[in-house]
Design a protein around this motif. Sequence first.
Motif, PDB file in Angstrom:
ATOM      1  N   LEU A  99       0.820  -1.201   0.000  1.00  0.00           N
ATOM      2  CA  LEU A  99       0.000   0.000   0.000  1.00  0.00           C
ATOM      3  C   LEU A  99       0.857   1.256   0.000  1.00  0.00           C
ATOM      4  O   LEU A  99       0.460   2.282  -0.565  1.00  0.00           O
ATOM      5  N   THR A 100       2.028   1.185   0.607  1.00  0.00           N
ATOM      6  CA  THR A 100       2.908   2.346   0.681  1.00  0.00           C
ATOM      7  C   THR A 100       3.680   2.559  -0.610  1.00  0.00           C
ATOM      8  O   THR A 100       3.764   3.685  -1.120  1.00  0.00           O
ATOM      9  N   HIS A 101       4.240   1.487  -1.160  1.00  0.00           N
ATOM     10  CA  HIS A 101       5.157   1.617  -2.293  1.00  0.00           C
ATOM     11  C   HIS A 101       4.532   1.299  -3.648  1.00  0.00           C
ATOM     12  O   HIS A 101       5.047   1.758  -4.677  1.00  0.00           O
ATOM     13  N   HIS A 102       3.458   0.542  -3.664  1.00  0.00           N
ATOM     14  CA  HIS A 102       2.819   0.172  -4.933  1.00  0.00           C
ATOM     15  C   HIS A 102       1.300   0.313  -4.850  1.00  0.00           C
ATOM     16  O   HIS A 102       0.558  -0.614  -5.196  1.00  0.00           O
ATOM     17  N   PRO A 103       0.822   1.454  -4.398  1.00  0.00           N
ATOM     18  CA  PRO A 103      -0.633   1.605  -4.236  1.00  0.00           C
ATOM     19  C   PRO A 103      -1.396   1.523  -5.553  1.00  0.00           C
ATOM     20  O   PRO A 103      -2.528   1.034  -5.581  1.00  0.00           O
ATOM     21  N   ARG A 104      -0.785   1.978  -6.647  1.00  0.00           N
ATOM     22  CA  ARG A 104      -1.477   1.923  -7.937  1.00  0.00           C
ATOM     23  C   ARG A 104      -1.795   0.492  -8.354  1.00  0.00           C
ATOM     24  O   ARG A 104      -2.828   0.223  -8.960  1.00  0.00           O
ATOM     25  N   VAL A 105      -0.878  -0.410  -8.032  1.00  0.00           N
ATOM     26  CA  VAL A 105      -1.082  -1.816  -8.389  1.00  0.00           C
ATOM     27  C   VAL A 105      -2.290  -2.376  -7.631  1.00  0.00           C
ATOM     28  O   VAL A 105      -3.139  -3.059  -8.203  1.00  0.00           O
ATOM     29  N   VAL A 106      -2.356  -2.087  -6.339  1.00  0.00           N
ATOM     30  CA  VAL A 106      -3.465  -2.583  -5.521  1.00  0.00           C
ATOM     31  C   VAL A 106      -4.785  -1.979  -5.997  1.00  0.00           C
ATOM     32  O   VAL A 106      -5.791  -2.691  -6.126  1.00  0.00           O
ATOM     33  N   VAL A 107      -4.793  -0.683  -6.275  1.00  0.00           N
ATOM     34  CA  VAL A 107      -6.014  -0.019  -6.741  1.00  0.00           C
ATOM     35  C   VAL A 107      -6.434  -0.567  -8.099  1.00  0.00           C
ATOM     36  O   VAL A 107      -7.618  -0.877  -8.327  1.00  0.00           O
ATOM     37  N   ASP A 108      -5.491  -0.729  -9.004  1.00  0.00           N
ATOM     38  CA  ASP A 108      -5.795  -1.269 -10.330  1.00  0.00           C
ATOM     39  C   ASP A 108      -6.403  -2.663 -10.215  1.00  0.00           C
ATOM     40  O   ASP A 108      -7.416  -2.983 -10.850  1.00  0.00           O
ATOM     41  N   GLY A 109      -5.813  -3.502  -9.378  1.00  0.00           N
ATOM     42  CA  GLY A 109      -6.334  -4.854  -9.203  1.00  0.00           C
ATOM     43  C   GLY A 109      -7.726  -4.861  -8.615  1.00  0.00           C
ATOM     44  O   GLY A 109      -8.608  -5.620  -9.062  1.00  0.00           O
ATOM     45  N   ALA A 110      -7.960  -4.021  -7.621  1.00  0.00           N
ATOM     46  CA  ALA A 110      -9.278  -3.962  -6.996  1.00  0.00           C
ATOM     47  C   ALA A 110     -10.338  -3.483  -7.981  1.00  0.00           C
ATOM     48  O   ALA A 110     -11.460  -4.012  -8.014  1.00  0.00           O
ATOM     49  N   LEU A 111      -9.999  -2.512  -8.811  1.00  0.00           N
ATOM     50  CA  LEU A 111     -10.966  -2.001  -9.789  1.00  0.00           C
ATOM     51  C   LEU A 111     -11.249  -3.041 -10.873  1.00  0.00           C
ATOM     52  O   LEU A 111     -12.370  -3.129 -11.375  1.00  0.00           O
TER      53      LEU A 111
END
Length: 267
Positions: A83-95
């Motif tokens: 969440l700190t270093h790769h938040p875009r990846v987590v958000v992209d996956g969730a979307l």
Amino acid sequence: MTELASSQGIPERVAPALARVRRMAPEWLLDQVQEAGLEGKGGARFPSYRKMRLHRLQEAPVKHLIVNGAEHEPGSSKDSWLLTHHPRVVVDGALCVAHEVGATDVHFAVNEINQDALQAIRTAVNDVRRTVVNLPNIHVNVVPDVYVVGEETALIKALEGMPPMPAGRPPFPIQSGLHGRSTLVHNAETMAHVPYIALAGSDMYRSMGPTGLGPTLCTFGEEFVRSGVRLVPQGISIQVLIDDLAVVLALVARLWPFSQEDHRLLF
């Protein structure tokens, strides 16, 4: 494999996996997740596609997806690191998952002590909101630093503003969860694997482990020469993992084909 014409104008730098998933036929991503053999990274190792398909089958005007990044397991820091270093990846996956299962609301649950992770995920969510249309409602929720919040029904209670106590089942959260609505709960790391599967395909994902199980994140404490969070192939022995860590890291670097940009999911 059927790829449709439009990704609805999603900038590739912001949510490349979502852009691709929106071009694909319905349930394409679920098939990829199933073929990849992705299991929940919160500890139970339940097949991810089964939970996703069950949620997709729920017919309701409001459906929730909760991304559990609270991480209360002793010694683990993989989710807060993501969440700190790769938040875009987590958000992209969730979307991607929200699009596939028809979730109307996405919640990112962040431990109250992880202020860096909280700021990073808020920034990533704001970037998506500014540039991507037709999004679900996105919420960033702060949850208490209490061990039991890692359990999904206790997490739901915390998000409802109630004491975080586990609830009996049935009903299961997919039947009746947050505010009595159908709710899918996935670990933050699970969501971070989804963009790679969507962009590179299930075969490439499986090839990253010697037994076809793909990779996973491990937290190495200060007692290790190279402490921190590492992406390692599943299927190797603990002996190899501990005694030959340098070889493990070299193997991962060779198998992971993308650059170090966030949306390419290189941890």
